[in-house]
Design a protein around this motif. Structure first.
Motif, mmCIF file in Angstrom:
data_model
loop_
_atom_site.group_PDB
_atom_site.id
_atom_site.type_symbol
_atom_site.label_atom_id
_atom_site.label_comp_id
_atom_site.label_asym_id
_atom_site.label_seq_id
_atom_site.Cartn_x
_atom_site.Cartn_y
_atom_site.Cartn_z
ATOM 1 N N THR A 1 7.618 -6.220 -8.358
ATOM 2 C CA THR A 1 6.654 -6.032 -9.448
ATOM 3 C C THR A 1 5.626 -4.948 -9.118
ATOM 4 O O THR A 1 5.340 -4.089 -9.956
ATOM 5 N N LYS A 2 5.104 -4.987 -7.903
ATOM 6 C CA LYS A 2 4.082 -3.996 -7.537
ATOM 7 C C LYS A 2 4.687 -2.600 -7.378
ATOM 8 O O LYS A 2 4.064 -1.607 -7.729
ATOM 9 N N PHE A 3 5.915 -2.542 -6.854
ATOM 10 C CA PHE A 3 6.549 -1.235 -6.693
ATOM 11 C C PHE A 3 6.901 -0.629 -8.049
ATOM 12 O O PHE A 3 6.710 0.574 -8.253
ATOM 13 N N ILE A 4 7.422 -1.427 -8.970
ATOM 14 C CA ILE A 4 7.762 -0.904 -10.298
ATOM 15 C C ILE A 4 6.524 -0.311 -10.952
ATOM 16 O O ILE A 4 6.573 0.794 -11.502
ATOM 17 N N ASN B 1 4.536 7.834 -9.709
ATOM 18 C CA ASN B 1 4.772 8.507 -8.435
ATOM 19 C C ASN B 1 6.224 8.943 -8.316
ATOM 20 O O ASN B 1 7.135 8.170 -8.601
ATOM 21 N N LYS B 2 6.401 10.163 -7.871
ATOM 22 C CA LYS B 2 7.735 10.730 -7.726
ATOM 23 C C LYS B 2 8.375 10.292 -6.412
ATOM 24 O O LYS B 2 7.684 10.048 -5.418
ATOM 25 N N ASP C 1 0.860 -1.193 0.000
ATOM 26 C CA ASP C 1 0.000 0.000 0.000
ATOM 27 C C ASP C 1 0.891 1.237 0.000
ATOM 28 O O ASP C 1 1.000 1.963 0.985
ATOM 29 N N PHE C 2 1.554 1.476 -1.112
ATOM 30 C CA PHE C 2 2.524 2.556 -1.214
ATOM 31 C C PHE C 2 1.872 3.935 -1.128
ATOM 32 O O PHE C 2 2.507 4.889 -0.688
ATOM 33 N N ASP C 3 0.613 4.047 -1.549
ATOM 34 C CA ASP C 3 -0.077 5.337 -1.511
ATOM 35 C C ASP C 3 -0.306 5.848 -0.095
ATOM 36 O O ASP C 3 -0.434 7.052 0.114
ATOM 37 N N PRO D 1 14.809 -1.543 -7.640
ATOM 38 C CA PRO D 1 13.953 -0.426 -8.079
ATOM 39 C C PRO D 1 13.562 0.503 -6.919
ATOM 40 O O PRO D 1 13.528 1.720 -7.079
ATOM 41 N N LEU D 2 13.303 -0.082 -5.754
ATOM 42 C CA LEU D 2 12.975 0.709 -4.567
ATOM 43 C C LEU D 2 14.180 1.534 -4.145
ATOM 44 O O LEU D 2 14.050 2.720 -3.843
#
Length: 173
Positions: free
Chosen positions: A158-161, A167-168, A73-75, A125-126
């Protein structure tokens, strides 16, 4: 006894002594190497335990970790929480790079190395998004691993990419 016979026998005895000494030296070096590997493994385990023991009573950080690494839940993550995650990921990068370094020196077995290089490949990627410094040689090996046929990308990767495309980084906000 002739002088030549004495010299030959003393030389042979000295050579046997040197060989026996070398055998004991090799045995001792192997034993010392095993002890050193054991100590490194124990220190690594203790540092991992210490890190998690420090996090365990911190409910807010534990909840943040669950949102990011389990729920993806990155948002829901605030700018300051991203900075916390960046510090955490810097520690994880350091641990993974240490394993990579020791593996390249022949001090870590394949199983441990594969676990950590997979983790690095999944987190790369993170790390890039959070601007966590990753040494180029270590980064190159993580990229190579992520491109191998048997690499299994984790959900965090995969979900973060996918999420990060729109998202900046918190450093750009």
């Amino acid at each position: 006894m002739k002088t030549n016979t004495f010299i030959t026998l003393s030389t042979a005895t000295a050579n046997v002594g040197v060989l026996v000494g070398l055998v004991f030296l090799i045995f001792e070096l192997r034993q010392t190497s095993t002890i050193a590997l054991s100590q490194m493994t124990q220190q690594r385990a203790l540092s991992y335990i210490d890190q998690n023991v420090a996090y365990a009573p911190d409910q807010e950080f534990s909840e943040l970790m669950a949102r990011v690494y389990k729920q993806h839940d990155f948002d829901s993550v605030t700018k300051n929480e991203w900075f916390q995650i960046a510090r955490h990921e810097s520690i994880e990068r350091t641990r993974a790079r240490d394993i990579w370094f020791q593996y390249n020196k022949g001090l870590i077995d394949d199983g441990i190395y594969l676990l950590y290089i997979n983790s690095a490949a999944n987190r790369l990627p993170l790390w890039e998004w959070l601007e966590v410094f990753v040494p180029e040689d270590f980064k190159a090996d993580a990229i190579v691993r992520s491109e191998e046929k048997d690499f299994q990308a984790g959900a965090i990767r995969t979900k973060f990419i996918e999420w990060s495309k729109d998202n900046k980084s918190p450093y750009e906000i």
